[in-house]
Design a protein around this motif. Structure first.
Motif, PDB file in Angstrom:
ATOM      1  N   HIS A 136      19.760  -4.855 -40.812  1.00  0.00           N
ATOM      2  CA  HIS A 136      21.573  -4.838 -41.324  1.00  0.00           C
ATOM      3  C   HIS A 136      22.076  -3.735 -40.237  1.00  0.00           C
ATOM      4  O   HIS A 136      22.226  -2.907 -40.954  1.00  0.00           O
ATOM      5  N   CYS A 182      28.070  -7.253 -43.088  1.00  0.00           N
ATOM      6  CA  CYS A 182      26.774  -7.118 -42.206  1.00  0.00           C
ATOM      7  C   CYS A 182      26.292  -7.653 -40.954  1.00  0.00           C
ATOM      8  O   CYS A 182      26.330  -9.428 -41.161  1.00  0.00           O
ATOM      9  N   HIS A 204      22.191  -2.977 -50.312  1.00  0.00           N
ATOM     10  CA  HIS A 204      20.938  -3.971 -49.546  1.00  0.00           C
ATOM     11  C   HIS A 204      19.822  -2.842 -49.871  1.00  0.00           C
ATOM     12  O   HIS A 204      18.787  -2.687 -49.032  1.00  0.00           O
TER      13      HIS A 204
END
Length: 531
Positions: free
Chosen positions: A487, A509, A529
């Motif tokens: 990520h 991302c 995240h």
């Protein structure tokens, strides 16, 4: 027999009736050569002169393995019980001898063993009441999971790590053999820019050990065989339902392929035909890709019956599972073969496959009116065939469900222009309710089917159709969003709205393709995240 021989036989019978038999004589006179009871009966067993035999410890009754002795268990020594089949005189004879012979063996009960064709028997059809056997389901399903798995978790159950690693290795190997350069693809790579390269060198099996076309061991699905075998193995691990069905599926395909099929009644007429076994809920438990006549050996049972027997090999034996199929597969020998292994079945059957069954003709049922039916029972196996007349006649053969109890169903009457009540046999209701498992699976697959266009598809920039407004991208699944793998924030040229705070952001991302803020006062990237 002459008159003289007949008089001698009668006089001998009269002397035998007045004679007190010893035990050896009683066994010989009670049993006929074929193992059945004769007409001679001994009414008073206490008068038999067998005291001398009881005192002899070495005495054993004459035992013939081919005969079925009908003697009392208490009168035999323990050493002879393993050789003599004891018959209970008080028990009523079974209605169907073949059904009575299906006995669950503790060593094989519930296990999947290969089918073996039984010896052919003559079919004897009678119009008599159908006595349904005990069809109580002897298996069970596990309790549902506490949380519904995500789609990617379902995918990992079918495509496990071993299958993915094999595909990665073969893809890298194929690119090295083809171009001399290593592809370096990993299981954590989902880059969109490399889609063309990954599709070009996607491989599941090495080409070098492949058998050339024309030889006996040639496999049309050699390049996909590891994937197919892995899928079949993972599908058989799913707990099976009580009622299942077997039918064809079509994978849409119009390209150049040797075993491409055409089925006019399917939603996708052109494609690859697959024989599938599915539950009433639409879950596929086993499948077989049809690659031509050579892939289905023809035996005395027929091509369709062989497909059913192969797909039913993983069904547990003697657990009273119910299997449904259409008239392409159904035959009386097939239903009998499944019954011998403790699997009940039902299916529509063609009239030319009913050997010696004198069921009423269509014209007679049509005169009786809509909803009339007739049935015949095979006396050896207990298979019942029911013919029902609606708009036209339909025959259903079954080993566990007959015509009674019947009910009423709604049918459209073209004369009166309204729905009317029509009498319906029970086997018709069962078949209509549980036969559509494969069709339900087709419908569910169609909802998620992904159409990948060819790279040579021409584009039409001057299309007059108005453009649809762009919809917001859905949030990735939690199993992807919170896995902590690749990520990475990347800068984009056009600023877009942040997924969390709706402010303009130039960061997105790399994996989720979601715009997020990453500035001094707001770190939406980290919040998005983390759980």
């Amino acid at each position: 027999m002459s008159k003289r021989e007949e008089r001698l036989f009668r006089s001998q019978t009269t002397r035998n009736a007045n004679h007190i038999f010893s035990r050896d004589e009683a066994v010989q006179y009670i049993l006929e050569p074929d193992g059945e009871l004769s007409d001679l009966e001994i009414e008073d067993e206490e008068d038999l002169d067998h005291e001398e035999d009881d005192n002899d410890p070495d005495w054993n009754p004459p035992v013939d393995p081919s005969l079925e002795y009908n003697v009392d268990e208490d009168d035999l020594p323990l050493s002879s019980l393993t050789h003599v089949h004891i018959v209970n005189r008080s028990a009523s004879p079974p209605p169907y001898p073949l059904v009575a012979s299906v006995i669950s063996d503790p060593s094989t009960s519930g296990t999947a063993t290969p089918f073996q064709s039984s010896s052919s028997r003559e079919f004897r059809w009678r119009k008599q009441n159908f006595e349904s056997p005990d069809v109580t389901w002897k298996s069970s399903l596990p309790p549902p999971p506490p949380e519904i798995p995500t789609p990617i978790e379902y995918f990992k159950q079918m495509f496990d790590d071993d299958m993915v690693e094999r595909i990665l290795f073969q893809s890298n190997l194929y690119e090295m053999q083809k171009e001399g350069v290593q592809l370096k693809v990993t299981n954590k790579e989902m880059g969109q820019d490399r889609l063309k390269t990954l599709r070009r060198f996607f491989h599941a099996n090495d080409n070098h050990p492949a058998v050339p076309k024309g030889q006996d061991s040639y496999d049309s699905l050699f390049k996909l065989r590891p994937v197919i075998d892995g899928l079949q193995a993972n599908l058989t691990k799913i707990p099976a339902e009580e009622r299942q069905s077997i039918d064809e599926q079509m994978v849409p395909f119009k390209g150049k392929l040797r075993f491409k099929q055409y089925l006019k009644d399917k939603p996708h007429s052109w494609g690859i035909k697959i024989f599938s076994r599915a539950g009433a809920s639409g879950i596929i438990y086993d499948f077989e890709v049809y690659t031509g006549k050579a892939s289905v050996p023809v035996t005395e049972l027929g091509q369709g019956a062989e497909v059913v027997l192969r797909l039913a090999e993983e069904i547990p034996r003697n657990k009273n599972f119910k299997l449904f199929f259409d008239n392409y597969y159904t035959s009386i020998p097939l239903i009998r073969e499944l019954l011998l292994h403790g699997i009940h079945s039902a299916g529509t059957v063609r009239t030319n496959r009913l050997k010696g069954c004198n069921i009423e003709a269509d014209d007679l049922l049509k005169k009786k009116g809509r909803g009339s039916f007739d049935y015949r029972v095979e006396t050896n196996s207990g298979i019942v065939v029911t013919k029902w007349f609606d708009n036209k006649s339909v025959c259903i053969a079954s080993s566990f469900v007959g015509a009674e109890p019947s009910d009423n169903c709604k049918r459209w009457d073209r004369t009166s222009k309204k729905y009317v009540d029509v009498l319906r046999p029970l086997c018709i209701a069962e078949y209509n309710k549980f036969m559509g498992g494969v069709d339900l699976s087709d419908m569910l697959i169609e909802l998620y089917r992904i159409d990948i266009p060819s790279w040579k598809t021409p584009q039409r920039p001057n299309c007059s159709t108005p453009k649809r407004p762009k919809l917001a991208k859905p949030k990735p699944y939690n199993s992807v969003c919170y896995d902590g793998i690749q990520h990475w924030p990347e800068a984009v040229a056009d600023k877009k709205r942040c997924r969390l705070c709706s402010a303009y952001a130039r960061i997105q991302c790399f994996k989720c393709h979601v715009s997020l803020c990453l500035v001094k006062n707001r770190n939406c990237f980290k919040i998005f995240h983390t759980q």
